[in-house]
Motif scaffolding. Structure first.
Motif, PDB file in Angstrom:
ATOM      1  N   VAL A 136       0.933  -1.246  -0.015  1.00  0.00           N
ATOM      2  CA  VAL A 136      -0.058   0.068   0.076  1.00  0.00           C
ATOM      3  C   VAL A 136       0.756   1.245  -0.003  1.00  0.00           C
ATOM      4  N   PHE A 137       1.972   1.163   0.696  1.00  0.00           N
ATOM      5  CA  PHE A 137       2.672   2.498   1.042  1.00  0.00           C
ATOM      6  C   PHE A 137       3.379   3.031  -0.242  1.00  0.00           C
ATOM      7  N   PRO A 138       4.342   2.162  -0.937  1.00  0.00           N
ATOM      8  CA  PRO A 138       4.852   2.567  -2.097  1.00  0.00           C
ATOM      9  C   PRO A 138       3.855   3.044  -3.360  1.00  0.00           C
ATOM     10  N   ILE A 139       2.765   2.275  -3.261  1.00  0.00           N
ATOM     11  CA  ILE A 139       1.907   2.949  -4.510  1.00  0.00           C
ATOM     12  C   ILE A 139       1.260   4.067  -3.979  1.00  0.00           C
ATOM     13  N   SER A 140       0.904   4.434  -2.696  1.00  0.00           N
ATOM     14  CA  SER A 140       0.492   5.643  -2.118  1.00  0.00           C
ATOM     15  C   SER A 140       1.724   6.816  -2.493  1.00  0.00           C
ATOM     16  N   MET A 141       3.044   6.344  -2.405  1.00  0.00           N
ATOM     17  CA  MET A 141       3.956   7.362  -2.635  1.00  0.00           C
ATOM     18  C   MET A 141       4.160   7.894  -4.013  1.00  0.00           C
ATOM     19  N   ALA A 142       3.891   6.813  -4.916  1.00  0.00           N
ATOM     20  CA  ALA A 142       3.715   6.915  -6.356  1.00  0.00           C
ATOM     21  C   ALA A 142       2.695   7.864  -6.566  1.00  0.00           C
ATOM     22  N   MET A 143       1.620   7.742  -6.037  1.00  0.00           N
ATOM     23  CA  MET A 143       0.363   8.608  -6.189  1.00  0.00           C
ATOM     24  C   MET A 143       0.697  10.030  -5.752  1.00  0.00           C
ATOM     25  N   GLY A 144       1.285  10.096  -4.724  1.00  0.00           N
ATOM     26  CA  GLY A 144       1.658  11.496  -4.278  1.00  0.00           C
ATOM     27  C   GLY A 144       2.596  12.093  -5.283  1.00  0.00           C
ATOM     28  N   ALA A 145       3.586  11.261  -5.941  1.00  0.00           N
ATOM     29  CA  ALA A 145       4.461  11.802  -6.982  1.00  0.00           C
ATOM     30  C   ALA A 145       3.891  12.604  -8.076  1.00  0.00           C
ATOM     31  N   VAL A 146       2.934  11.726  -8.593  1.00  0.00           N
ATOM     32  CA  VAL A 146       1.771  12.094  -9.572  1.00  0.00           C
ATOM     33  C   VAL A 146       1.063  13.350  -9.462  1.00  0.00           C
ATOM     34  N   PHE A 147       0.781  13.625  -7.973  1.00  0.00           N
ATOM     35  CA  PHE A 147       0.027  14.776  -7.502  1.00  0.00           C
ATOM     36  C   PHE A 147       1.038  16.093  -7.868  1.00  0.00           C
ATOM     37  N   ALA A 148       2.318  15.612  -7.388  1.00  0.00           N
ATOM     38  CA  ALA A 148       3.282  16.556  -7.065  1.00  0.00           C
ATOM     39  C   ALA A 148       3.543  17.223  -8.613  1.00  0.00           C
ATOM     40  N   LEU A 149       3.862  16.187  -9.600  1.00  0.00           N
ATOM     41  CA  LEU A 149       3.823  16.671 -11.101  1.00  0.00           C
ATOM     42  C   LEU A 149       2.746  17.400 -11.801  1.00  0.00           C
ATOM     43  N   THR A 150       1.490  17.162 -11.100  1.00  0.00           N
ATOM     44  CA  THR A 150       0.324  17.775 -11.530  1.00  0.00           C
ATOM     45  C   THR A 150       0.085  19.182 -11.050  1.00  0.00           C
ATOM     46  N   TYR A 151       0.751  19.472  -9.902  1.00  0.00           N
ATOM     47  CA  TYR A 151       0.790  20.672  -9.150  1.00  0.00           C
ATOM     48  C   TYR A 151       1.762  21.290  -9.797  1.00  0.00           C
ATOM     49  N   LEU A 152       2.923  20.887 -10.232  1.00  0.00           N
ATOM     50  CA  LEU A 152       4.258  21.653 -10.849  1.00  0.00           C
ATOM     51  C   LEU A 152       3.601  22.136 -12.334  1.00  0.00           C
ATOM     52  N   ALA A 153       2.959  21.057 -12.822  1.00  0.00           N
ATOM     53  CA  ALA A 153       2.433  21.548 -14.208  1.00  0.00           C
ATOM     54  C   ALA A 153       1.147  22.540 -14.111  1.00  0.00           C
ATOM     55  N   ILE A 154       0.773  22.557 -13.153  1.00  0.00           N
ATOM     56  CA  ILE A 154      -0.351  23.586 -12.866  1.00  0.00           C
ATOM     57  C   ILE A 154       0.488  25.132 -12.679  1.00  0.00           C
ATOM     58  N   GLY A 155       1.400  24.976 -12.063  1.00  0.00           N
ATOM     59  CA  GLY A 155       2.172  26.458 -11.765  1.00  0.00           C
ATOM     60  C   GLY A 155       2.877  26.734 -13.005  1.00  0.00           C
ATOM     61  N   VAL A 156       3.240  25.672 -13.900  1.00  0.00           N
ATOM     62  CA  VAL A 156       3.860  26.147 -15.079  1.00  0.00           C
ATOM     63  C   VAL A 156       2.862  26.830 -16.004  1.00  0.00           C
ATOM     64  N   PHE A 157       1.544  26.171 -16.207  1.00  0.00           N
ATOM     65  CA  PHE A 157       0.621  26.619 -17.065  1.00  0.00           C
ATOM     66  C   PHE A 157      -0.289  27.179 -16.884  1.00  0.00           C
TER      67      PHE A 157
END
Length: 514
Positions: free
Chosen positions: A362-383
């Motif tokens: 459960v934990f590494p999958i949840s961390m990968a989920m967090g990484a996807v969120f981080a990339l999404t937030y970064l993309a929002i900041g850029v675009f």
């Protein structure tokens, strides 16, 4: 451009007066703003961790506290209940006393109550303490957006809020990471008559960002826009001078502005709670009424899916990973399989049966989920400034709504998990919605407006978490379908969002400043 503006001001040294927005531009953008961004980010990280951290605790504490699915729903929604119940109060205090003045003591107190909740010996004690923690977390959950936005010039406000919201995604990496390290442990020790086990220590670990943010706030001033609206230009000038000093590495006395005019004078001088109610009533009259309805319903949809569903994702992932079926089955089938297995164990067992083991996967999958969120937030900041706030918001919400429905029907655990992760990215749209909304609310109403908007959002989170807890076992497909359809459909409201310039002009005619 700045030099030209500076020379213009030098020509007017006889009058020695500069409009507030021009003075704000002269203060520049640099180290001061980065510190504000870091502090606000840590506050948002703290709010997120306190809000959703219990989703990792309820499975581990299931046997210790005798948690049923209904109790799990209540406990995971407890922080949201606290946030909802006190949002209006904190909005009022934020607009009356100041953004920083409200957030600083509340963050310290929330950490104390959060630690206290880890010593709970039954579900009701845990529920009460998590609600009280939520009440204190509420002070900064929306006020921080007003503070962060007001510390930046208008042209940088949307991107500042987007970049600050990136820290929210860090909670979805940090929380499962800490849980992975702490919760699977088999250790325990005794404090008095209480046995301290890993899930209790896990609660302690997520209090650190809030305490760090409180420490940084000690070195930051109050919002100059708040000071301008509440106390006048004389109170705002020293803060702008401090911003100039930090950004340019010079003395505050070198700030080229010696006197500020606001460009408008606040019309509402009513004091006390009656004054707050009078100001609050402006939110429910044109031209702000339409903005309030659209932003609040939209925020409800964002939180209902993102936070409401997220609270159950660790439990859903745990069920998927523990499934013994050799066939490819849907999420709903996995949940049904778990229920049948529990019933069979209960029927064929002499004593009570309880298993609170959490699958390590459960934990590494949840961390990968967090990484996807981080990339999404970064993309929002850029675009966000390139694509446009409304277009980006609608695009994210429509995609996430479709993915929510698809996740329930895909007959393969890995694909369903991937779709769930994409669906939960709807939470990233909250920062875009905040950036859209913050532009239309006057300074004297901004903290209250944002608090009420996030109050409605957290109502959606509590509603979503509880409804999923009550329906996943019985109406799983219907629950996913309704959540997804409502999320995507809510974007139709954005067609009726007014032009911010028109709203600001009408409110400024009433004497309210921005």
């Amino acid at each position: 451009m700045k030099k030209e503006s500076g020379s213009d001001y030098e020509k007017n040294r006889d009058e020695d007066e500069v409009f507030f927005e021009d003075a704000f531009e002269l203060a520049g953008h640099g180290r001061f703003n980065y510190l504000v961004l870091l502090t606000s980010g840590l506050i948002l990280l703290n709010v997120s961790m306190e809000s959703v951290g219990m989703s990792y605790v309820v499975t581990a504490a299931e046997c210790d506290l005798n948690l049923t699915s209904e109790y799990k729903g209540l406990v995971t929604a407890a922080a949201f209940i606290g946030i909802i119940s006190t949002s209006f109060l904190w909005g009022y205090l934020g607009d009356r006393l100041g953004r920083r003045c409200v957030m600083l003591p509340a963050m310290v107190a929330s950490a104390m109550f959060s630690v206290a909740s880890s010593f709970s010996t039954n579900v009701w004690m845990l529920l009460v303490l998590r609600i009280l923690t939520g009440c204190l977390v509420s002070a900064s959950s929306a006020t921080v957006y007003a503070y962060l936005g007001e510390m930046h010039m208008n042209t940088r406000r949307a991107s500042a809020i987007a970049w600050g919201s990136v820290f929210i995604s860090f909670s979805f990496i940090t929380l499962p990471g800490l849980a992975w390290i702490i919760i699977p442990g088999k250790w325990s020790f005794t404090i008095g008559s209480l046995s301290v086990v890993p899930w209790r220590a896990f609660i302690w670990s997520w209090c650190a960002p809030g305490l760090a943010a409180a420490l940084l706030l000690l070195f930051l001033p109050e919002s100059p826009r708040f000071l301008l609206a509440s106390k006048g230009p004389e109170a705002a000038l020293p803060v702008l001078a401090q911003m100039y000093s930090w950004n340019h590495g010079t003395s505050p006395y070198n700030f080229p502005v010696k006197k500020i005019v606001s460009g408008s004078v606040e019309a509402s001088k009513a004091q006390g709670f009656a004054g707050a109610l009078q100001n609050f009533s402006l939110l429910f009259r044109p031209p702000l009424l339409r903005c309030v309805i659209i932003s609040h319903v939209s925020m409800f949809a964002v939180f209902m899916l993102s936070s409401g569903l997220y609270m159950w994702v660790p439990d859903i992932l745990n069920n998927i990973l523990k499934s013994t079926s050799e066939e490819s089955i849907t999420i709903c089938s996995v949940i049904k399989e778990k229920i049948m297995k529990q019933r069979n164990m209960t029927l064929h067992s002499v004593g009570p049966v309880c298993s609170s083991d959490v699958s390590v996967g459960v934990f590494p999958i949840s961390m990968a989920m967090g990484a996807v969120f981080a990339l999404t937030y970064l993309a929002i900041g850029v675009f966000i400034n390139k694509i446009g706030k409304k277009t980006l918001y609608c695009g994210i919400m429509i995609v996430c709504g479709i993915m929510t429905v698809a996740a329930a029907f895909v007959p393969q655990g890995g694909a369903a998990t991937a779709l769930l992760i994409i669906a939960l990215c709807s939470g990233c749209a909250a920062s875009i919605l905040a950036a859209i909304a913050v532009d239309v609310f006057p300074t004297s109403l901004r903290a209250m407006a944002m608090c009420v908007m996030y109050m409605v959002g957290r109502t959606g989170a509590a509603f979503g978490s509880y409804i999923l807890g009550a329906t996943l076992n019985t109406h799983c497909l219907a629950a996913f379908s309704v959540f997804g359809a409502f999320t995507a459909g809510s974007t139709l409201l954005m067609m009726f969002w007014p032009k911010p310039e028109e709203v600001r002009e009408k409110m400024e005619q009433r004497g309210l400043s921005y």
